[in-house]
Design a protein around this motif. Structure first.
Motif, short mmCIF file in Angstrom:
data_model
loop_
_atom_site.label_atom_id
_atom_site.label_comp_id
_atom_site.label_asym_id
_atom_site.label_seq_id
_atom_site.Cartn_x
_atom_site.Cartn_y
_atom_site.Cartn_z
N SER A 1 0.82 -1.21 0.00
CA SER A 1 0.00 0.00 0.00
C SER A 1 0.85 1.27 0.00
O SER A 1 0.57 2.21 -0.74
N THR A 2 1.90 1.30 0.84
CA THR A 2 2.76 2.48 0.97
C THR A 2 4.17 2.02 1.27
O THR A 2 4.37 1.02 1.99
N VAL A 3 5.12 2.75 0.75
CA VAL A 3 6.53 2.52 1.05
C VAL A 3 7.01 3.61 1.99
O VAL A 3 6.89 4.81 1.68
N LEU A 4 7.52 3.23 3.15
CA LEU A 4 8.08 4.17 4.13
C LEU A 4 9.57 3.90 4.25
O LEU A 4 9.99 2.78 4.59
N VAL A 5 10.39 4.92 3.98
CA VAL A 5 11.84 4.78 4.10
C VAL A 5 12.39 5.98 4.85
O VAL A 5 11.75 7.04 4.94
N GLY A 6 13.58 5.79 5.39
CA GLY A 6 14.27 6.87 6.06
C GLY A 6 15.28 7.53 5.13
O GLY A 6 15.33 7.23 3.92
N VAL B 1 14.23 0.38 -4.47
CA VAL B 1 12.88 0.20 -3.89
C VAL B 1 11.95 1.31 -4.38
O VAL B 1 10.79 1.05 -4.76
N ALA B 2 12.45 2.57 -4.38
CA ALA B 2 11.60 3.69 -4.79
C ALA B 2 11.24 3.59 -6.27
O ALA B 2 10.08 3.86 -6.66
N MET B 3 12.17 3.22 -7.11
CA MET B 3 11.87 3.11 -8.54
C MET B 3 10.92 1.96 -8.83
O MET B 3 10.04 2.06 -9.69
N MET B 4 11.08 0.85 -8.11
CA MET B 4 10.15 -0.26 -8.27
C MET B 4 8.75 0.14 -7.80
O MET B 4 7.74 -0.23 -8.44
N ALA B 5 8.66 0.90 -6.72
CA ALA B 5 7.35 1.35 -6.23
C ALA B 5 6.70 2.30 -7.23
O ALA B 5 5.48 2.23 -7.47
N LYS B 6 7.48 3.18 -7.81
CA LYS B 6 6.91 4.09 -8.81
C LYS B 6 6.38 3.32 -10.01
O LYS B 6 5.35 3.67 -10.58
N ARG B 7 7.11 2.26 -10.38
CA ARG B 7 6.67 1.45 -11.52
C ARG B 7 5.32 0.81 -11.24
O ARG B 7 4.49 0.64 -12.16
N HIS B 8 5.04 0.48 -9.98
CA HIS B 8 3.78 -0.15 -9.59
C HIS B 8 2.78 0.86 -9.02
O HIS B 8 1.77 0.46 -8.42
N SER B 9 3.06 2.16 -9.17
CA SER B 9 2.17 3.24 -8.70
C SER B 9 1.90 3.16 -7.20
O SER B 9 0.77 3.37 -6.73
N VAL B 10 2.94 2.84 -6.46
CA VAL B 10 2.86 2.79 -5.00
C VAL B 10 3.50 4.06 -4.45
O VAL B 10 4.63 4.40 -4.83
N SER C 1 12.04 12.41 -8.59
CA SER C 1 10.91 11.95 -9.40
C SER C 1 10.31 10.65 -8.87
O SER C 1 9.18 10.32 -9.23
N CYS C 2 11.05 9.92 -8.04
CA CYS C 2 10.55 8.65 -7.50
C CYS C 2 9.98 8.80 -6.09
O CYS C 2 9.62 7.79 -5.46
N ILE C 3 9.93 10.03 -5.58
CA ILE C 3 9.47 10.28 -4.22
C ILE C 3 8.14 11.00 -4.27
O ILE C 3 7.96 11.99 -5.00
N THR C 4 7.18 10.51 -3.48
CA THR C 4 5.86 11.14 -3.44
C THR C 4 5.83 12.32 -2.49
O THR C 4 5.32 13.40 -2.84
N ALA C 5 6.36 12.15 -1.27
CA ALA C 5 6.33 13.22 -0.28
C ALA C 5 7.42 12.96 0.76
O ALA C 5 7.86 11.82 0.94
N VAL C 6 7.82 14.04 1.43
CA VAL C 6 8.81 13.97 2.52
C VAL C 6 8.13 14.48 3.77
O VAL C 6 7.66 15.63 3.82
#
Length: 462
Positions: free
Chosen positions: A336-341, A360-369, A434-439
């Protein structure tokens, strides 16, 4: 009566050609160029003969035979005072020649070892290497020496942990500091802290968080009141250090816990990579608030930090799944969501974090996560970084935190550098904005293209 000098008798044609009259040996000034060259060659031959004798017998050899006798069998003559210094210098020169020969052999062996150690991949030679702490240069406080050893052996890892440990050590240094006569604390303390900082940097490259904290500490020291008693000034500096740790790290993490925790809903599947102290607090806070969710912890070698995170989360009662980075694609569709530090965040919105975060971030973007980064504002850097090649560190060899079978030694199960094997473990990578949704920060949720506004939100105090 003093007897007269003994004169040599030569054939009627005089002494042999090429030799001077030996009634009294010529000085070097009186010799011709050819005679001086001949004398030098004879001295070199004598040195070589003595060096060879030392090498064969293992002890100093006797005096070399006189090779300056004339071709006509003239008796050996006692050298004049002008030639005595050269004769005396011949003995130590022979010893020096033998030492140079041994040193040459040692240097050849050292060069061969260096060639074996300097294997391939010189393109990564500028990366910060894990290295043992060298001898302290200057007056290094014991607390700093101990901390440097912990840094170099990766006993203390993580941006927050390293920053708190550094500031805590500096509190001890400041309390033990005594201002010399005819000096002021605000000026001399800065000079005293410089070798302490250099010693820490020599153990491991300075992180952005440490750099920002030390910069703030120097500002506080320079602003110390001259009329304040020394102990009161040191106590005031220690209070400012405690305030920095409390406001910029502890309270900031609490705000991030609440903000990011509200994004987690019942039934969510949260994926995180490696181990971030902030993400760990967010997940524990969300679970304590009664939310029902599961966590997928993705990990990778050589640090395997996710093992510690999975132990804490499972102990708290959170449903967890553990997998390694190559299996990421098989579970990303369920996330559902990817949380990273983050280790640091830069003006252009790029996130500098543990190696593997970008994948991880690029794979999540590919899957619209959505990818959410939890990061305190004191990790902000005003620099712009475009890749993880220009600046990086190398992780230690082997799996530091893994458990091995007891029936085999650890060394036999851990890869090490060999003459034909180079192990490359970059410690960090750079995730593009470009692979990050929000900080998520303590000042709010910021899109990656607005990261440069953090100094304005903080009143330009980092």
């Amino acid at each position: 009566m003093v007897p007269g000098p003994i004169l040599e008798v030569h054939p009627p044609n005089g002494p042999p050609s090429g030799e001077p009259s030996t009634g009294q040996q010529k000085s070097q000034k009186a010799m011709t160029k050819a005679e001086r060259r001949e004398l030098q060659e004879k001295q070199r031959a004598a040195k070589a003969a003595k060096a060879a004798a030392n090498g064969v017998n293992g002890k100093p050899a006797g005096k070399p035979k006189d090779q300056t006798a004339s071709a006509g069998g003239a008796p050996k003559q006692k050298p004049s005072r002008a030639a005595e210094p050269q004769a005396k210098a011949a003995a130590p020169a022979g010893a020096r020649a033998a030492e140079k020969a041994k040193a040459g052999q040692a240097s050849v062996a050292t060069d061969s070892m260096a060639k074996n150690q300097a294997r391939g991949l010189l393109i990564f030679s500028h990366f910060g290497l894990p290295k043992p702490v060298s001898a302290a240069k200057g007056d290094i406080h014991p607390a700093i020496a101990r901390l440097a050893l912990q840094f170099s052996t990766f006993k203390i890892t993580g941006a927050n942990a390293r920053c708190i440990a550094t500031l805590t050590a500096f509190k001890t240094v400041i309390q033990d500091y005594v201002t010399p006569p005819n000096h002021t604390l605000s000026r001399h303390l800065m000079t005293y802290l410089s070798p302490q900082i250099s010693h820490l940097v020599a153990a491991r490259p300075m992180s952005v968080t440490m750099g920002n904290a030390i910069r703030q500490l120097k500002l506080d020291i320079s602003g110390t009141d001259f009329d304040l008693p020394e102990q009161d000034a040191k106590d005031a500096l220690c209070r400012k250090i405690d305030t920095y740790i409390r406001e910029r790290i502890i309270i900031a993490d609490q705000v991030i816990q609440e903000t990011a925790g509200n994004k987690i809903k019942d039934g969510d599947v949260i994926l995180t990579y490696a181990r971030s102290s902030v993400v760990e607090k967010v997940l524990l806070e969300a679970h304590a608030s009664g939310r029902n969710f599961s966590v997928i912890v993705v990990d990778s070698r050589p640090m395997l930090e996710g093992k510690r995170l999975i132990a804490v989360l499972s102990e708290a009662g959170i449903q967890c799944t553990y997998l390694l980075l190559p299996a990421l694609g098989s579970v990303m569709s369920e996330v559902s969501t990817v949380l990273v530090g983050a280790h640091s965040i830069h003006t252009n919105g790029a996130v500098y974090s543990r190696a593997g975060t970008a994948l991880v971030a690029m794979m999540a973007k590919r899957h619209s996560v959505p990818v959410v980064v939890c990061c305190e504002t004191y990790k902000f850097s005003e620099t712009i970084q475009l890749d993880s090649f220009t600046k990086n560190e190398l992780a230690p060899l082997g799996d530091l935190f893994s458990s091995f079978p007891n029936n085999k030694p650890r060394e036999s199960l851990t890869l090490e550098n060999k003459p034909n094997l180079e192990i490359l473990n970059p410690l960090y990578d750079l995730t593009p904005p470009s692979c990050i949704t929000a900080v998520v920060t303590e000042v709010g949720v910021i899109p990656p293209n607005s990261i440069s506004s953090i100094p304005v939100a903080l009143g330009r105090l980092l």
